[in-house]
Scaffold this active site. Structure first.
Site, PDB file in Angstrom:
ATOM      1  N   GLU A 235     -38.659  19.626 -10.596  1.00  0.00           N
ATOM      2  CA  GLU A 235     -37.907  18.190  -9.361  1.00  0.00           C
ATOM      3  C   GLU A 235     -36.686  18.151  -8.779  1.00  0.00           C
ATOM      4  O   GLU A 235     -35.884  18.796  -9.500  1.00  0.00           O
ATOM      5  CB  GLU A 235     -38.876  17.232 -10.773  1.00  0.00           C
ATOM      6  CG  GLU A 235     -38.274  15.720 -10.493  1.00  0.00           C
ATOM      7  CD  GLU A 235     -38.677  15.223 -11.496  1.00  0.00           C
ATOM      8  OE1 GLU A 235     -38.145  13.746 -12.244  1.00  0.00           O
ATOM      9  OE2 GLU A 235     -38.925  15.039 -13.394  1.00  0.00           O
TER      10      GLU A 235
ATOM     11  N   TYR B 152     -37.098   9.810   2.074  1.00  0.00           N
ATOM     12  CA  TYR B 152     -37.925  11.166   1.727  1.00  0.00           C
ATOM     13  C   TYR B 152     -39.251  11.575   2.897  1.00  0.00           C
ATOM     14  O   TYR B 152     -39.182  13.333   3.180  1.00  0.00           O
ATOM     15  CB  TYR B 152     -38.128  10.792   0.904  1.00  0.00           C
ATOM     16  CG  TYR B 152     -37.257  10.516  -0.452  1.00  0.00           C
ATOM     17  CD1 TYR B 152     -35.526  11.936  -0.851  1.00  0.00           C
ATOM     18  CD2 TYR B 152     -37.393   9.869  -1.485  1.00  0.00           C
ATOM     19  CE1 TYR B 152     -35.478  11.230  -1.668  1.00  0.00           C
ATOM     20  CE2 TYR B 152     -37.127   9.562  -1.902  1.00  0.00           C
ATOM     21  CZ  TYR B 152     -34.843  10.700  -2.947  1.00  0.00           C
ATOM     22  OH  TYR B 152     -34.209  10.597  -4.023  1.00  0.00           O
TER      23      TYR B 152
END
Length: 167
Positions: free
Chosen positions: A83, A133
């Protein structure tokens, strides 16, 4: 002269800076966490992280100035995933550092750690971060309805991912 953005390992001398970020409500709401971290707890976490093979944590530095924090967490050796998380000091937000820092972290994760997949969670209403992103190559995997409780209300989140082959 162009300033150099880089990731470097966290040292004890960085704990004051991290304490400031971890106690800033405007920063921590994007981490879906309460802005409540004592210096003692931070020192303890830093000591534990020194021997961790599951986390890589960095200071984001602009030349020698600390401007943020970047981490790869809960790395799975067998599955080769982790993550991603990032905090930019509010004084330095809006200058394009988040995208550049994310790319640096992905390069490290894919080239040094040979990760297969890096994922993240972002508030669905944080369209600016989602856009950043997506520009880098992350894709939305799914939506988590009312998954995080922040400031008295539940918030939807989006899980995004990028594979090594797509970076």
């Amino acid at each position: 002269m162009e300033q150099k953005l880089r990731l470097r390992t966290i040292e004890k001398t960085d704990l004051e800076f991290l304490h400031k970020l971890n106690n800033d409500p405007d920063v921590m709401k994007f981490w879906f966490e309460e802005p409540y971290m004592s210096m003692e707890k931070l020192k303890e976490a830093h000591e534990k992280s020194q021997n961790s093979t599951q986390h890589r944590q960095f200071i984001l530095a602009l030349d020698n100035e600390k401007i943020g924090y970047v981490g790869l967490f809960d790395m799975e050796e067998r599955h080769r995933n982790a993550e991603f998380g990032i905090m930019i000091d509010p004084e330095f937000q809006g200058n394009g550092y988040a995208g550049k820092a994310t790319k640096l972290a992905l390069e490290y994760g894919f080239q040094q750690l040979n990760l297969h997949k890096i994922f993240l969670f972002v508030a669905k209403k944080n369209e600016k971060a989602i856009h950043i992103y997506e520009k880098i190559g992350f894709q939305i995997e799914g939506e988590l309805k009312e998954h995080f409780f922040v400031d008295g209300t539940y918030h939807d989140a989006v899980m995004m991912r990028i594979f090594q082959r797509d970076f």
